[in-house]
Design a protein around this motif. Sequence first.
Motif, short mmCIF file in Angstrom:
data_model
loop_
_atom_site.label_atom_id
_atom_site.label_comp_id
_atom_site.label_asym_id
_atom_site.label_seq_id
_atom_site.Cartn_x
_atom_site.Cartn_y
_atom_site.Cartn_z
N VAL A 177 0.81 -1.23 0.00
CA VAL A 177 0.00 0.00 0.00
C VAL A 177 0.83 1.27 0.00
O VAL A 177 0.58 2.21 -0.76
N GLU A 178 1.82 1.33 0.90
CA GLU A 178 2.62 2.56 1.03
C GLU A 178 3.30 2.91 -0.29
O GLU A 178 3.24 4.06 -0.75
N SER A 179 3.93 1.91 -0.88
CA SER A 179 4.64 2.18 -2.14
C SER A 179 3.67 2.56 -3.26
O SER A 179 3.94 3.47 -4.04
N LEU A 180 2.55 1.89 -3.32
CA LEU A 180 1.58 2.20 -4.38
C LEU A 180 1.07 3.63 -4.21
O LEU A 180 1.00 4.40 -5.18
N ALA A 181 0.74 3.99 -2.99
CA ALA A 181 0.22 5.34 -2.73
C ALA A 181 1.24 6.42 -3.09
O ALA A 181 0.94 7.35 -3.84
N HIS B 190 12.57 6.78 -7.07
CA HIS B 190 11.78 7.40 -6.00
C HIS B 190 11.63 6.47 -4.80
O HIS B 190 11.81 6.89 -3.65
N GLN B 191 11.34 5.20 -5.04
CA GLN B 191 11.18 4.26 -3.93
C GLN B 191 12.49 4.08 -3.17
O GLN B 191 12.50 3.96 -1.95
N HIS B 192 13.59 4.09 -3.90
CA HIS B 192 14.88 3.99 -3.22
C HIS B 192 15.12 5.20 -2.33
O HIS B 192 15.65 5.08 -1.22
N TYR B 193 14.73 6.36 -2.83
CA TYR B 193 14.90 7.58 -2.03
C TYR B 193 14.02 7.54 -0.78
O TYR B 193 14.47 7.87 0.32
N THR B 202 6.96 4.17 2.07
CA THR B 202 7.26 3.06 1.15
C THR B 202 7.12 1.72 1.85
O THR B 202 7.29 1.64 3.08
N SER B 203 6.80 0.72 1.09
CA SER B 203 6.69 -0.63 1.62
C SER B 203 8.03 -1.35 1.54
O SER B 203 8.16 -2.50 1.97
N CYS B 204 9.01 -0.69 0.98
CA CYS B 204 10.32 -1.31 0.80
C CYS B 204 11.18 -1.11 2.05
O CYS B 204 11.29 -0.01 2.57
N THR B 207 13.52 -6.32 4.20
CA THR B 207 12.99 -7.59 3.71
C THR B 207 12.25 -7.47 2.38
O THR B 207 12.21 -8.42 1.61
N THR B 208 11.65 -6.33 2.12
CA THR B 208 10.92 -6.16 0.85
C THR B 208 11.71 -5.26 -0.09
O THR B 208 12.01 -4.11 0.23
N MET B 209 12.05 -5.80 -1.25
CA MET B 209 12.84 -5.06 -2.22
C MET B 209 11.93 -4.31 -3.19
O MET B 209 10.86 -4.83 -3.52
N PRO B 210 12.36 -3.16 -3.67
CA PRO B 210 11.57 -2.45 -4.68
C PRO B 210 11.18 -3.35 -5.85
O PRO B 210 10.08 -3.25 -6.38
N HIS B 211 12.06 -4.27 -6.21
CA HIS B 211 11.76 -5.08 -7.39
C HIS B 211 10.55 -5.99 -7.18
O HIS B 211 9.83 -6.30 -8.12
N GLU B 212 10.30 -6.38 -5.93
CA GLU B 212 9.10 -7.20 -5.68
C GLU B 212 7.83 -6.40 -5.96
O GLU B 212 6.90 -6.87 -6.61
N PHE B 213 7.82 -5.20 -5.41
CA PHE B 213 6.67 -4.31 -5.62
C PHE B 213 6.44 -4.06 -7.11
O PHE B 213 5.32 -4.21 -7.62
#
Lengths: 228, 228
Positions: A177-181, B190-193, B202-204, B207-213
């Motif tokens: 959710v956080e990343s999508l938002a 952006h997600q890395h930032y 962010t949900s990253c 344990t959760t990598m940007p590439h999964e999202f």
Amino acid sequence: MQSLLRNFKVVIHESLYLKDPETSDLGKNIVGESILLIDEIGFEKFTFKKLGSRIGSNESSIYRYFENKHKLLLYLTSWYWAWMEYKLVFRTANLNDTQEVLRTAIEVLSEETKQDSDFSHVNEKILNAIIISEFSKSYLTKEVDKENKEGCFSIYKRLVGRFENIIQNAQPNYPYVESLASMVIEGVLHQHYLKQHFPSLTSCDETTMPHEFFTHLVFSTLNLSTHE
Amino acid sequence: MQSLLRNFKVVIHESLYLKDPETSDLGKNIVGESILLIDEIGFEKFTFKKLGSRIGSNESSIYRYFENKHKLLLYLTSWYWAWMEYKLVFRTANLNDTQEVLRTAIEVLSEETKQDSDFSHVNEKILNAIIISEFSKSYLTKEVDKENKEGCFSIYKRLVGRFENIIQNAQPNYPYVESLASMVIEGVLHQHYLKQHFPSLTSCDETTMPHEFFTHLVFSTLNLSTHE
DNA sequence: GCAATAATAATAGTAATACTATTAATTGTA
DNA sequence: TACAATTAATAGTATTACTATTATTATTGC
């Protein structure tokens, strides 16, 4: 909505200004004209001296309201996101269906500001334009962590949080959710920018609106039908 | 891959420099050290004077290679995207399945640069870091249209184009290829930032990598199964 | 090995930026 | 009217983002 907006006063974190610009004509003028000037010449070339001569006022008078031009940008972006939050809450208020709320939220977040709603000294259409090209510069700095701790980005974060809730309500099982938002809110600005300057890098044009792309994206990611 | 990369020479559009920095030790030093210095103090506070004193060279000598610091940033970002393009092409080269190509492409685009591959004067890991926080500034300027016409962004556009093709091959019916491609490439940065500075957005995380999202996002948007 | 040429370093200088400080003038309010 | 607060005007500083000139050092061609 017009009349409601007339009663809308944006509350901005006080670390962003030295003196609240809402409390004087000069202050309102600084805010209103800075938006126009940044739009015209870009944030890099924008200076308090230029703004001063434009509003027939002195450079040093502007420094009594804002520490520097970066803080002014933070103020303007906070204003924008507070206004966006207001629109989001208002437009989704009486909807019962979680998917309808989501669809409306995406629309509000991604639609172009068509005209100045003219309820204040702020020209929202032009403010929208400078958010598209200048917002990133407000946080892509070495001071970001310090300023974040001070609360400079709290309005923006609250807006993202609201959108997270809307997404989560529509699809409780979705794990990102956080990343999508955050990606949608940022991505909307980016697509608008590409439309203007790199048309080959976006599918959005006169006939395809960013909101179509994002609605399709979010609904299919959440495994919801778009009823279209 | 290491040895192959040793033969890899990035071709950068000549409007980005006055003298090709690859042709001298000083030039290579300017490029190599500018990456480190921008990473340390940020692009706003970076000056040719500071770079000069750091490399034991003169400010005016740097001006013989690059017109100004903005052009240097354009040079560095072009270098990065050319390198990324190379990795993308190389890593997807021998794959037959279009979905496998897509999955790999997303992985290449969104993975962190773990270590300096050390085949040149460029530290790719740190270059990756400055791309995350400075890339936007290279095009969010008033000169963007003029520079775009001159070809300053052609490498980046070519990379987006390649990714568009990969998406289109995996799902020929998808109507928003350009937007999806550009959004993912920008969104990854952006997600890395966010991961570094706004973890709540962010949900990253560890344990959760940007590439999964992004894999989940792209595959569900394209209505493809992720086999996971 | 020497001369020509190219590259680099050193120095100086300019206009603009991003401020700070001080004082003067104006305005509002008790 | 007076006195406090606000704003304007002026001046000044360190730094930035350059340009120009000249001196020094390397490189290459013959």
